[in-house]
Write a protein that holds these residues in place. Structure first.
Motif, PDB file in Angstrom:
ATOM      1  N   ASN A 214       0.824  -1.206   0.000  1.00 58.32           N
ATOM      2  CA  ASN A 214       0.000   0.000   0.000  1.00 58.32           C
ATOM      3  C   ASN A 214       0.860   1.259   0.000  1.00 58.32           C
ATOM      4  OD1 ASN A 214      -2.134   1.777   0.220  1.00 58.32           O
ATOM      5  ND2 ASN A 214      -2.578   1.323   2.347  1.00 58.32           N
ATOM      6  N   TYR A 217       3.007   1.661  -3.213  1.00 56.64           N
ATOM      7  CA  TYR A 217       2.218   2.189  -4.330  1.00 56.64           C
ATOM      8  C   TYR A 217       1.924   3.677  -4.144  1.00 56.64           C
ATOM      9  CZ  TYR A 217      -1.895   3.327  -7.080  1.00 56.64           C
ATOM     10  OH  TYR A 217      -2.780   3.949  -7.915  1.00 56.64           O
ATOM     11  N   THR A 218       1.480   4.052  -2.947  1.00 57.74           N
ATOM     12  CA  THR A 218       1.106   5.444  -2.706  1.00 57.74           C
ATOM     13  C   THR A 218       2.294   6.383  -2.863  1.00 57.74           C
ATOM     14  OG1 THR A 218      -0.600   4.716  -1.152  1.00 57.74           O
ATOM     15  CG2 THR A 218       0.073   7.020  -1.055  1.00 57.74           C
ATOM     16  N   THR A 221       3.886   6.298  -6.468  1.00 64.84           N
ATOM     17  CA  THR A 221       3.130   7.066  -7.459  1.00 64.84           C
ATOM     18  C   THR A 221       3.394   8.555  -7.326  1.00 64.84           C
ATOM     19  OG1 THR A 221       1.390   5.378  -7.460  1.00 64.84           O
ATOM     20  CG2 THR A 221       0.821   7.534  -8.344  1.00 64.84           C
ATOM     21  N   SER A 322       1.158  -4.777 -16.938  1.00 66.20           N
ATOM     22  CA  SER A 322       1.374  -4.077 -15.672  1.00 66.20           C
ATOM     23  C   SER A 322       1.189  -2.569 -15.843  1.00 66.20           C
ATOM     24  CB  SER A 322       2.780  -4.376 -15.137  1.00 66.20           C
ATOM     25  OG  SER A 322       3.775  -3.917 -16.032  1.00 66.20           O
ATOM     26  N   PHE A 326      -1.736  -0.343 -14.091  1.00 68.20           N
ATOM     27  CA  PHE A 326      -1.404   0.872 -13.347  1.00 68.20           C
ATOM     28  C   PHE A 326      -2.325   2.018 -13.741  1.00 68.20           C
ATOM     29  CE2 PHE A 326       0.776   4.951 -13.155  1.00 68.20           C
ATOM     30  CZ  PHE A 326       1.180   4.996 -11.829  1.00 68.20           C
ATOM     31  N   ALA A 329      -5.439   1.797 -11.671  1.00 73.00           N
ATOM     32  CA  ALA A 329      -5.293   1.579 -10.233  1.00 73.00           C
ATOM     33  C   ALA A 329      -5.557   2.863  -9.459  1.00 73.00           C
ATOM     34  CB  ALA A 329      -3.893   1.067  -9.917  1.00 73.00           C
ATOM     35  N   SER A 466       4.320  -0.161 -10.828  1.00 70.17           N
ATOM     36  CA  SER A 466       3.054  -0.791 -11.201  1.00 70.17           C
ATOM     37  C   SER A 466       3.138  -2.301 -11.091  1.00 70.17           C
ATOM     38  CB  SER A 466       2.648  -0.374 -12.620  1.00 70.17           C
ATOM     39  OG  SER A 466       3.625  -0.777 -13.566  1.00 70.17           O
ATOM     40  N   CYS A 470       1.392  -1.910  -7.562  1.00 65.35           N
ATOM     41  CA  CYS A 470       0.090  -1.556  -8.108  1.00 65.35           C
ATOM     42  C   CYS A 470      -0.725  -2.785  -8.473  1.00 65.35           C
ATOM     43  CB  CYS A 470       0.284  -0.653  -9.324  1.00 65.35           C
ATOM     44  SG  CYS A 470      -1.225  -0.315 -10.204  1.00 65.35           S
ATOM     45  N   PHE A 474      -4.178  -3.915  -6.822  1.00 63.48           N
ATOM     46  CA  PHE A 474      -5.288  -3.813  -7.767  1.00 63.48           C
ATOM     47  C   PHE A 474      -6.031  -5.132  -7.929  1.00 63.48           C
ATOM     48  CE2 PHE A 474      -6.801  -4.218 -12.182  1.00 63.48           C
ATOM     49  CZ  PHE A 474      -7.634  -3.121 -12.271  1.00 63.48           C
ATOM     50  N   SER A 510       2.666  -9.056 -12.366  1.00 62.56           N
ATOM     51  CA  SER A 510       3.560  -8.602 -11.298  1.00 62.56           C
ATOM     52  C   SER A 510       4.963  -9.188 -11.459  1.00 62.56           C
ATOM     53  CB  SER A 510       2.976  -8.980  -9.940  1.00 62.56           C
ATOM     54  OG  SER A 510       3.814  -8.537  -8.899  1.00 62.56           O
TER      55      SER A 510
END
Length: 528
Positions: A214, A217-218, A221, A322, A326, A329, A466, A470, A474, A510
């Motif tokens: 989590n 990804y956050t 990004t 991927s 993304f 997502a 991603s 991601c 996702f 992935s």
């Protein structure tokens, strides 16, 4: 099972039936209320699903809709007694296996306490459909749209099918995510984040694993947003004779992003930013689409060989998958967006409408960009269209969009950290809470900016993030946690097949995508 019936089953999970066959109506209050128990008769607690808070009647433990008929669009016939007993057994089996969660949560349910033992103050539910739709789309449709034509160059025209498939997977797992939030754990309260879902499903290690993906990804990004914004600003100002390096502009962008991060406290406060970001993305997609059609590669370079187009490129599908995933997502912000909705019953409509809108936009820019530049298209696609006023406007708009989208992405991370560490006015006081929040938010923005400066390779970094985080958030975590929380017996056979397919897609994208992205990143870094 026809696809239309399957889609109706997913979308039509808002009306519910209690154990005595009556339809459960949504609560009148819009606040997240404490535990509400459905009783079969006076003095006895129902063994079936516990209804939780506002959306209790919306997101209760799922029923077997294979024997359910739609009545008037608002209610459904109650399920059979046999399937109801199977559902009770499935939910009770999951609850029985969560001893560690029960120990961590404690035996008393005073206050709004989540499964991880952290107290939470519910944010106001004042967001309507448009605001919630804008928040989701603003996160989904950001920089990913600039990668779609390049992804088509890796897959061929079969990328069109991958876009449509990814949109449907995104809508489906988006619904599963919110349903997991309303799983009735030992405390019986709505969960607040992905890490709490992971803990409810698999205990502390599930929470740690979910937090890793989590947060990766956050924050990853937001790194991409800083890299892309700095790159575009550098390209724009260099044509004006302003010779300032790209890294300096990346620092400037990070400072601009920090301002709303320091001011805004809740997701609902970012509504105006989300709407503007949505409009900016639409403008960028329209400009890139029109310019690709008007100025294709053969027009820009009439003496050069024409680019090639393929129907399908098998070896490139896992890698491009991927990147396309993304582009759809945004699952890390779903819990916070849904928590701010005035009518949480509208969530399935919000997420599927957002996915459909994004899919249409992606198909426009993807088909036009791949048709115009073929295998010679680059990422981001704005570097493929001819220079001039349209390209300049597009770069200005996408830069504004990512600068706006970053605080929304940051907020989803900050809200979880503040809840976990109890950074609240009730505990610290207003002044001290503001000071602590400002200091740690500023520190996080500084760290993200430092990482962005160290890895300024947009396409490779996008593919790596991603692929690792991601795709996992996702496609994999929502399905796995949903099955663990509610049990596989409550899903009909055709939905189980679909879940296996989603997990297979996620695993392939992935693993294969991560390997390819790491190779490209090492290669680009070695060349400087």
């Amino acid at each position: 099972m026809p696809a239309a019936k399957f889609l109706r089953r997913v979308l039509n999970r808002s009306s519910t039936a209690t154990n005595d066959g009556r339809l459960a109506m949504p609560a009148a209050s819009t606040a997240v209320a404490p535990l509400a128990v459905v009783q079969e008769e006076e003095g006895s607690t129902a063994a079936g699903p516990v209804l939780v808070g506002t959306a209790a009647s919306i997101y209760e433990a799922p029923t077997d809709f294979t024997e359910t008929l739609s009545m008037d669009g608002e209610g459904k016939m109650p399920m059979s007694e046999t399937s109801e007993l199977d559902e009770k057994d499935a939910v009770q089996d999951v609850v029985a296996q969560d001893g560690a969660l029960e120990e961590a949560a404690g035996q008393e349910g005073q206050g709004d306490q989540a499964a991880d033992g952290v107290s939470h103050t519910p944010q106001p539910r004042n967001a309507g459909f448009v605001r919630s739709f804008s928040n989701v789309v603003c996160i989904i449709i950001g920089t990913g749209c600039l990668q779609i034509p390049y992804a088509f160059a890796k897959t061929g025209w079969i990328g069109v099918l991958i876009v449509v498939l990814s949109a449907f997977i995104g809508g489906y797992t988006g619904i599963l995510t919110i349903r997991c939030l309303y799983y009735q754990g030992p405390m019986g309260h709505r969960l607040h984040s992905f890490p709490q879902i992971g803990r409810a499903a698999f205990g502390p290690w599930g929470q740690y694993a979910t937090q890793f993906f989590n947060y990766l990804y956050t924050l990853g990004t937001t790194c991409l947003y800083i890299i892309l914004s700095g790159q575009f600003i550098y390209q724009l100002v260099s044509t004006l004779g302003v010779m300032v390096s790209q890294k300096v502009w990346m620092v400037v962008v990070a400072i601009i992003m920090w301002i709303p991060v320091a001011i805004l406290k809740e997701m609902s406060e970012a509504a105006v930013m989300a709407v503007f970001g949505l409009l900016a993305s639409v403008v960028v997609i329209l400009i890139a689409t029109v310019m690709s059609i008007i100025q294709p590669y053969v027009v820009m370079h009439p003496a050069a060989p024409a680019p090639t187009h393929d129907v399908a490129i098998g070896i490139g599908i896992p890698v491009a998958l991927s990147s396309i995933v993304f582009s759809f997502a945004g699952s890390v912000v779903y819990p916070h967006v849904e928590a701010s909705m005035r009518k949480p019953k509208q969530w399935p409509t919000v997420v599927f409408t957002a996915m459909t809108f994004c899919a249409v936009c992606y198909l426009l820019i993807g088909v036009a960009g791949y048709w115009a530049y073929g295998d010679l298209v680059v990422s981001p696609v704005l570097d493929s269209i001819p220079t001039g006023a349209p390209a300049t406007v597009a770069k200005i708009m996408i830069t504004a969009h990512v600068i706006i989208a970053a605080p929304i992405m940051f907020l989803s991370f900050f809200l979880e950290v503040e809840n976990q560490w109890k950074i609240t006015p009730e505990r610290l006081g207003k002044k001290r809470e503001f000071t602590v929040r400002l200091i740690y938010r500023s520190a996080v923005v500084a760290v993200v900016c430092g990482v962005s400066l160290a890895i300024p390779y947009f396409a490779d970094f996008l593919s790596l993030i991603s692929s690792i985080a991601c795709v996992t958030m996702f496609a994999i975590i929502p399905v796995v946690c949903y099955l663990k929380l509610y049990g596989h017996r409550i899903a009909p056979w055709y939905e189980k097949i679909w879940m296996v397919f989603v997990l297979a897609i996620g695993a392939v994208a992935s693993i294969w995508g991560s390997i390819d992205a790491i190779k490209n990143l090492i290669s680009d870094a070695s060349r400087g």
